[in-house]
Motif scaffolding. Structure first.
Motif, PDB file in Angstrom:
ATOM      1  N   UNK A 145      21.798  -7.398   2.253  1.00 25.87           N
ATOM      2  CA  UNK A 145      21.283  -8.698   1.844  1.00 25.87           C
ATOM      3  C   UNK A 145      20.709  -8.081   1.119  1.00 25.87           C
ATOM      4  N   UNK A 146      20.707  -9.294   0.316  1.00 23.66           N
ATOM      5  CA  UNK A 146      20.057  -9.283  -1.663  1.00 23.66           C
ATOM      6  C   UNK A 146      19.144 -10.165  -1.560  1.00 23.66           C
ATOM      7  N   UNK A 147      17.641  -9.160  -2.004  1.00 22.48           N
ATOM      8  CA  UNK A 147      16.507  -9.964  -1.719  1.00 22.48           C
ATOM      9  C   UNK A 147      16.338 -10.886  -0.565  1.00 22.48           C
ATOM     10  N   UNK A 148      16.304 -10.024   0.518  1.00 20.97           N
ATOM     11  CA  UNK A 148      16.281 -10.315   1.430  1.00 20.97           C
ATOM     12  C   UNK A 148      16.994 -11.444   2.010  1.00 20.97           C
ATOM     13  N   UNK A 149      18.416 -12.293   1.654  1.00 22.50           N
ATOM     14  CA  UNK A 149      19.201 -13.193   1.700  1.00 22.50           C
ATOM     15  C   UNK A 149      20.584 -12.696   2.595  1.00 22.50           C
ATOM     16  N   UNK A 150      21.192 -12.383   3.728  1.00 17.52           N
ATOM     17  CA  UNK A 150      22.158 -11.859   4.226  1.00 17.52           C
ATOM     18  C   UNK A 150      22.854 -12.829   2.745  1.00 17.52           C
ATOM     19  N   UNK A 151      23.991 -12.077   2.441  1.00 16.55           N
ATOM     20  CA  UNK A 151      25.277 -12.225   1.215  1.00 16.55           C
ATOM     21  C   UNK A 151      26.879 -11.916   1.847  1.00 16.55           C
ATOM     22  N   UNK A 152      26.997 -11.292   3.198  1.00 14.02           N
ATOM     23  CA  UNK A 152      27.833 -11.113   3.473  1.00 14.02           C
ATOM     24  C   UNK A 152      27.624 -10.654   4.858  1.00 14.02           C
ATOM     25  N   UNK A 153      28.444 -10.438   5.528  1.00 13.92           N
ATOM     26  CA  UNK A 153      28.780 -10.089   7.353  1.00 13.92           C
ATOM     27  C   UNK A 153      30.074  -9.599   7.723  1.00 13.92           C
ATOM     28  N   UNK A 154      30.486  -8.680   8.491  1.00 17.73           N
ATOM     29  CA  UNK A 154      32.133  -8.430   9.243  1.00 17.73           C
ATOM     30  C   UNK A 154      31.304  -7.995   9.939  1.00 17.73           C
ATOM     31  N   UNK A 155      32.238  -7.634  11.059  1.00 21.44           N
ATOM     32  CA  UNK A 155      32.890  -7.065  11.841  1.00 21.44           C
ATOM     33  C   UNK A 155      34.215  -6.916  12.663  1.00 21.44           C
ATOM     34  N   UNK A 156      34.180  -5.653  12.564  1.00 23.55           N
ATOM     35  CA  UNK A 156      36.137  -5.087  13.454  1.00 23.55           C
ATOM     36  C   UNK A 156      35.472  -4.391  14.717  1.00 23.55           C
ATOM     37  N   UNK A 157      37.249  -4.214  15.664  1.00 21.57           N
ATOM     38  CA  UNK A 157      36.530  -3.857  17.331  1.00 21.57           C
ATOM     39  C   UNK A 157      37.301  -2.814  17.349  1.00 21.57           C
ATOM     40  N   UNK A 158      38.298  -2.186  16.554  1.00 16.46           N
ATOM     41  CA  UNK A 158      38.500  -1.058  17.726  1.00 16.46           C
ATOM     42  C   UNK A 158      38.921   0.031  16.306  1.00 16.46           C
ATOM     43  N   UNK A 159      39.228   1.200  17.149  1.00 12.71           N
ATOM     44  CA  UNK A 159      39.201   2.655  16.490  1.00 12.71           C
ATOM     45  C   UNK A 159      39.738   2.331  15.345  1.00 12.71           C
ATOM     46  N   UNK A 160      39.492   3.100  13.797  1.00 14.97           N
ATOM     47  CA  UNK A 160      39.804   3.369  13.120  1.00 14.97           C
ATOM     48  C   UNK A 160      40.610   1.632  12.185  1.00 14.97           C
ATOM     49  N   UNK A 161      39.736   0.958  12.580  1.00 18.27           N
ATOM     50  CA  UNK A 161      39.461   0.031  11.826  1.00 18.27           C
ATOM     51  C   UNK A 161      38.785  -0.132  10.371  1.00 18.27           C
ATOM     52  N   UNK A 162      39.286  -0.427   9.713  1.00 13.40           N
ATOM     53  CA  UNK A 162      39.013  -0.616   8.503  1.00 13.40           C
ATOM     54  C   UNK A 162      37.625  -2.290   7.870  1.00 13.40           C
ATOM     55  N   UNK A 163      36.728  -2.334   7.378  1.00 10.10           N
ATOM     56  CA  UNK A 163      36.158  -3.300   6.992  1.00 10.10           C
ATOM     57  C   UNK A 163      35.382  -2.706   5.765  1.00 10.10           C
ATOM     58  N   UNK A 164      34.696  -4.347   5.677  1.00  9.98           N
ATOM     59  CA  UNK A 164      34.036  -3.710   3.633  1.00  9.98           C
ATOM     60  C   UNK A 164      33.532  -5.573   3.966  1.00  9.98           C
ATOM     61  N   UNK A 165      32.194  -5.283   3.207  1.00 11.62           N
ATOM     62  CA  UNK A 165      31.996  -6.551   3.086  1.00 11.62           C
ATOM     63  C   UNK A 165      31.121  -6.578   1.660  1.00 11.62           C
ATOM     64  N   UNK A 166      31.714  -7.346   0.475  1.00  9.25           N
ATOM     65  CA  UNK A 166      31.690  -7.692  -0.512  1.00  9.25           C
ATOM     66  C   UNK A 166      30.354  -8.467  -0.410  1.00  9.25           C
ATOM     67  N   UNK A 167      29.461  -8.715  -1.926  1.00  3.69           N
ATOM     68  CA  UNK A 167      29.111  -9.845  -2.563  1.00  3.69           C
ATOM     69  C   UNK A 167      28.711  -9.879  -3.818  1.00  3.69           C
TER      70      UNK A 167
END
Length: 167
Positions: A145-167
């Protein structure tokens, strides 16, 4: 004849321990964050250079240059909130900190968040990145969230899974 070499006993994957390598996932996460940072820098730098990165752009002759008042640089303060949500926590967490350097944590419990405040010229693009690895089965979500606005959101659902959010 010498004493036969012995192989240390195998341990379960990811167990780590004194003298053992960290799981490959942490290396991949760090390499991914660095690659994204380099890509953003490669995109921004030519635009910041005189002529906008166009080699055909030529500076005007000295007689054509009129004296100008130096432009005032306007600084902007941005508040960035990095968040992780999930039932099982995360490991190998990496995010871009207040000084634009990488911050890392081996393991965190969820929900987890950190607030970073950065002041920079208004003309500079803001780069934010959060990367993590799921510690167990179940959903793990990252959010920036930048200055109150969500700029990136991601999800994963398995063990060991990697995720990244960038903005």
């Amino acid at each position: 004849m010498g004493v036969p070499a012995t192989t240390p006993p195998a341990s379960r994957p990811g167990a780590g321990g004194p003298g053992r390598l960290k799981p490959l996932g942490s290396v991949v996460v760090v390499i991914g964050v660095v690659a994204v940072a380099l890509a953003v820098a490669a995109y921004v730098m030519p635009k910041a250079a005189p002529g906008g990165g166009d080699p055909a752009a030529v500076a005007p002759a000295p007689a054509e240059i009129a004296p100008a008042e130096p432009a005032a640089v306007q600084d902007v303060t941005r508040t960035i909130v990095y968040s992780l949500f999930g039932a099982a926590g995360a490991r190998n967490l990496t995010y871009v900190g207040a000084d634009s350097g990488l911050e890392q944590q081996a393991e965190v419990t969820t929900p987890w968040s950190v607030t970073v405040t950065r002041t920079a010229p208004a003309s500079e693009a803001e780069f934010a990145s959060l990367a993590a690895q799921s510690a167990a089965a179940g959903a793990l979500t990252c959010r920036i969230t930048v200055d109150g606005s969500v700029v990136s959101e991601k999800s994963v659902a398995r063990e060991g899974a990697q995720l990244s959010c960038t903005a």
